[in-house]
Write a protein that holds these residues in place. Sequence first.
Motif, PDB file in Angstrom:
ATOM      1  N   ILE A  83      -7.207  -0.101   8.972  1.00 31.86           N
ATOM      2  CA  ILE A  83      -6.205   0.016   7.902  1.00 31.86           C
ATOM      3  C   ILE A  83      -6.404  -1.081   6.857  1.00 31.86           C
ATOM      4  O   ILE A  83      -6.359  -0.831   5.647  1.00 31.86           O
TER       5      ILE A  83
ATOM      6  N   LEU B 177       5.316  -4.348   6.073  1.00 32.07           N
ATOM      7  CA  LEU B 177       4.066  -3.598   6.255  1.00 32.07           C
ATOM      8  C   LEU B 177       3.082  -4.406   7.086  1.00 32.07           C
ATOM      9  O   LEU B 177       2.427  -3.884   7.998  1.00 32.07           O
TER      10      LEU B 177
ATOM     11  N   ALA C 209       1.490   6.650   0.617  1.00 37.27           N
ATOM     12  CA  ALA C 209       2.410   5.506   0.707  1.00 37.27           C
ATOM     13  C   ALA C 209       1.644   4.223   1.002  1.00 37.27           C
ATOM     14  O   ALA C 209       1.923   3.167   0.414  1.00 37.27           O
ATOM     15  N   MET C 210       0.671   4.314   1.887  1.00 35.81           N
ATOM     16  CA  MET C 210      -0.133   3.126   2.204  1.00 35.81           C
ATOM     17  C   MET C 210      -0.912   2.663   0.989  1.00 35.81           C
ATOM     18  O   MET C 210      -0.995   1.458   0.711  1.00 35.81           O
TER      19      MET C 210
ATOM     20  N   TRP D 278       9.952   1.339   2.406  1.00 37.56           N
ATOM     21  CA  TRP D 278       9.420   0.901   3.697  1.00 37.56           C
ATOM     22  C   TRP D 278      10.330  -0.187   4.243  1.00 37.56           C
ATOM     23  O   TRP D 278      10.437  -1.263   3.687  1.00 37.56           O
TER      24      TRP D 278
ATOM     25  N   ALA E  56       1.721   9.729   4.223  1.00 38.89           N
ATOM     26  CA  ALA E  56       1.512   8.376   4.771  1.00 38.89           C
ATOM     27  C   ALA E  56       0.351   7.692   4.060  1.00 38.89           C
ATOM     28  O   ALA E  56       0.414   6.500   3.724  1.00 38.89           O
TER      29      ALA E  56
ATOM     30  N   LEU F 184       1.988   4.251  11.462  1.00 41.49           N
ATOM     31  CA  LEU F 184       2.568   3.527  10.319  1.00 41.49           C
ATOM     32  C   LEU F 184       3.370   4.441   9.396  1.00 41.49           C
ATOM     33  O   LEU F 184       3.818   3.996   8.354  1.00 41.49           O
ATOM     34  N   ARG F 185       3.497   5.680   9.791  1.00 38.04           N
ATOM     35  CA  ARG F 185       4.143   6.653   8.898  1.00 38.04           C
ATOM     36  C   ARG F 185       5.466   6.097   8.370  1.00 38.04           C
ATOM     37  O   ARG F 185       6.378   5.791   9.140  1.00 38.04           O
ATOM     38  N   PRO F 186       5.575   5.909   7.081  1.00 41.25           N
ATOM     39  CA  PRO F 186       6.798   5.284   6.550  1.00 41.25           C
ATOM     40  C   PRO F 186       7.976   6.247   6.595  1.00 41.25           C
ATOM     41  O   PRO F 186       7.791   7.452   6.483  1.00 41.25           O
TER      42      PRO F 186
ATOM     43  N   THR G   8       2.324  15.468   6.154  1.00 43.12           N
ATOM     44  CA  THR G   8       2.843  14.159   6.577  1.00 43.12           C
ATOM     45  C   THR G   8       1.757  13.088   6.518  1.00 43.12           C
ATOM     46  O   THR G   8       1.989  11.962   6.073  1.00 43.12           O
TER      47      THR G   8
ATOM     48  N   PHE H  35      -6.159  -2.140   2.197  1.00 42.98           N
ATOM     49  CA  PHE H  35      -5.956  -3.427   1.513  1.00 42.98           C
ATOM     50  C   PHE H  35      -7.234  -3.892   0.820  1.00 42.98           C
ATOM     51  O   PHE H  35      -7.188  -4.509  -0.233  1.00 42.98           O
TER      52      PHE H  35
ATOM     53  N   GLN I  93       8.877  -5.756   1.530  1.00 46.58           N
ATOM     54  CA  GLN I  93       8.091  -4.578   1.903  1.00 46.58           C
ATOM     55  C   GLN I  93       6.716  -4.989   2.416  1.00 46.58           C
ATOM     56  O   GLN I  93       6.226  -4.461   3.407  1.00 46.58           O
ATOM     57  N   ALA I  94       6.133  -5.970   1.719  1.00 46.16           N
ATOM     58  CA  ALA I  94       4.803  -6.426   2.127  1.00 46.16           C
ATOM     59  C   ALA I  94       4.858  -7.038   3.516  1.00 46.16           C
ATOM     60  O   ALA I  94       3.983  -6.796   4.350  1.00 46.16           O
TER      61      ALA I  94
ATOM     62  N   LEU J 113       1.541   0.935  -1.350  1.00 48.90           N
ATOM     63  CA  LEU J 113       2.001  -0.370  -0.873  1.00 48.90           C
ATOM     64  C   LEU J 113       0.874  -1.387  -0.865  1.00 48.90           C
ATOM     65  O   LEU J 113       1.061  -2.546  -1.231  1.00 48.90           O
ATOM     66  N   ALA J 114      -0.297  -0.963  -0.437  1.00 45.90           N
ATOM     67  CA  ALA J 114      -1.421  -1.900  -0.366  1.00 45.90           C
ATOM     68  C   ALA J 114      -1.821  -2.363  -1.755  1.00 45.90           C
ATOM     69  O   ALA J 114      -2.287  -3.495  -1.924  1.00 45.90           O
ATOM     70  N   GLY J 115      -1.610  -1.512  -2.732  1.00 44.40           N
ATOM     71  CA  GLY J 115      -1.972  -1.884  -4.094  1.00 44.40           C
ATOM     72  C   GLY J 115      -1.111  -3.008  -4.643  1.00 44.40           C
ATOM     73  O   GLY J 115      -1.513  -3.696  -5.580  1.00 44.40           O
ATOM     74  N   THR J 116       0.054  -3.203  -4.058  1.00 43.10           N
ATOM     75  CA  THR J 116       0.945  -4.257  -4.553  1.00 43.10           C
ATOM     76  C   THR J 116       0.661  -5.611  -3.898  1.00 43.10           C
ATOM     77  O   THR J 116       1.262  -6.605  -4.285  1.00 43.10           O
ATOM     78  N   GLN J 117      -0.217  -5.632  -2.904  1.00 47.79           N
ATOM     79  CA  GLN J 117      -0.470  -6.872  -2.172  1.00 47.79           C
ATOM     80  C   GLN J 117      -1.326  -7.817  -3.018  1.00 47.79           C
ATOM     81  O   GLN J 117      -2.360  -7.428  -3.540  1.00 47.79           O
TER      82      GLN J 117
ATOM     83  N   GLN K  62       9.606  -6.257  -3.219  1.00 44.96           N
ATOM     84  CA  GLN K  62       8.198  -6.067  -2.889  1.00 44.96           C
ATOM     85  C   GLN K  62       7.730  -7.001  -1.773  1.00 44.96           C
ATOM     86  O   GLN K  62       6.962  -6.605  -0.893  1.00 44.96           O
TER      87      GLN K  62
END
Lengths: 186, 158
Positions: A141, A126, B39-40, A183, B36, A176-178, B32, A146, A122-123, B43-47, A119
Motif C-alpha cells: 500500500i 490512515l 479513496a486511497m 476517513w 477504496a 482499509l476500505r473506508p 467497492t 503513497f 485523516q492522515a 488520501l495518499a495524495g494529501t500526505q 487532513q
Amino acid sequence: VSDAGVDRAGIHPGAEVAQTASGFEVVLEAWAPALLRLAWRFTRDGEEARDLVQHALADAWERRQGLRDAQAAGPWLRRILVNRAVNLHRRRRVWRSVQSLWGAEETMTQPAPDAQLDQARQARALHQAVAALPARQAAAITLRYFEGLPVAEVAHALGVDVGTARVHLYRALKKLRPPPGPWEER
Amino acid sequence: MRCRDVEREILEGAALPEAAVEHLAGCAACRTLNDAHRAMQALAGTQRHPSLPVPDLASALARRRRTQVKLWAAMGAATAAVALAAWVVTSPRPAQPAEDDSAWQTLPPLLAFVDGMLERELGPTDFAYRPFGELAVWLAPTEDPLDEFTPTLPEEEP
C-alpha cells in the motif's frame, strides 16, 4: 524514487560507476533523499526514517558487488530499504500484539460520527490503519499509493511477482476500505 | 469483463476501459474495490513529508561498525562465560582423602564406656560426690579412690 534522481545527480549510468568505492558512494548519496522520503512514508517518524536509511545504506554498501548496473541502483536500493521496513513493521506488529496482551495498547479516542476531521487527523488515522496491516500488505500500500509506484515496481521492491503484489494490494484495500464519509479514526 | 480483469485494471490505476465501467455498474464487489482505490489515491495524495537531514554513507558505515563491535563483544563475552562454565563443570576435582572409618571403630568401646559409667550400681562411696551435684555422682570413677587410703587393720588374733 525515480531514475531521474540519478540524472539530476549527474551520475553517468554505467556499470563501472557502481563498482568503484567512490562511484558507489556517489550513487548512494544521490539516492539517499529519495530513500529517506520513502522511509518516512513507512515510519512517519523522522528519527526512525533516518535510522532505516542508515541501515539500508550500510546494507547496500556491504552488498555492492550485487549491483551490476548503476542505472538499476534506484530499484535495487529501494528493495533493500523495503526489506528493512518490512522487518521493522513485523517487529512492531509483534510488539503491539504483546502490548495488547498486557492491556497496554494505546487506545484511540472515538470521534463523534458527524465530526469533521481535518487532513492531519485523516492522515494519522490512515497511517494507523496501514500500520495494523500485515507487513507486506502495508509495504504494498505504501509503495503503490503513497510512493505512487506502478504495480510492477511494487512487486520488484517487495521481491515478489506481479500477481502476488496484486493480491497483497487487493487484500490490503479490502481491509482499509473506508467508511462512507470522511476517513475516521478506528 | 471478468472480476479478475477489472480488479487488475483498478489496481493499475489507469483510466478504466468502457467494459470495466460497465462491469462496475453491475458488480458491487468490484465497485467497492474501486471506491477504496479511489479513496486511497485521494488520501495518499494529501500526505506531505517533512524535510529531514539526509544521512550519509560514512555515518551509516560508522554506525554499522559500532554495532558490529558491540555484537562481537557480546558474543565474545557469552562464549567466554560458556567456556568458563564448561571448564568448571568438567574439570577434575582434587582427590578426596579416603574416608577414615577409625572413628566408627572406636565408637563401640566409647559407647560401652559411657554405658558402663551410667549404668553401674552406685556404691556408698559414690554418694560422697553428691555435694558436687548429681552429675558428679554419675561421673565418679568406678574404682573407689578411697580404697587405697583404707587403712589395713591388723588381723585380730584369735
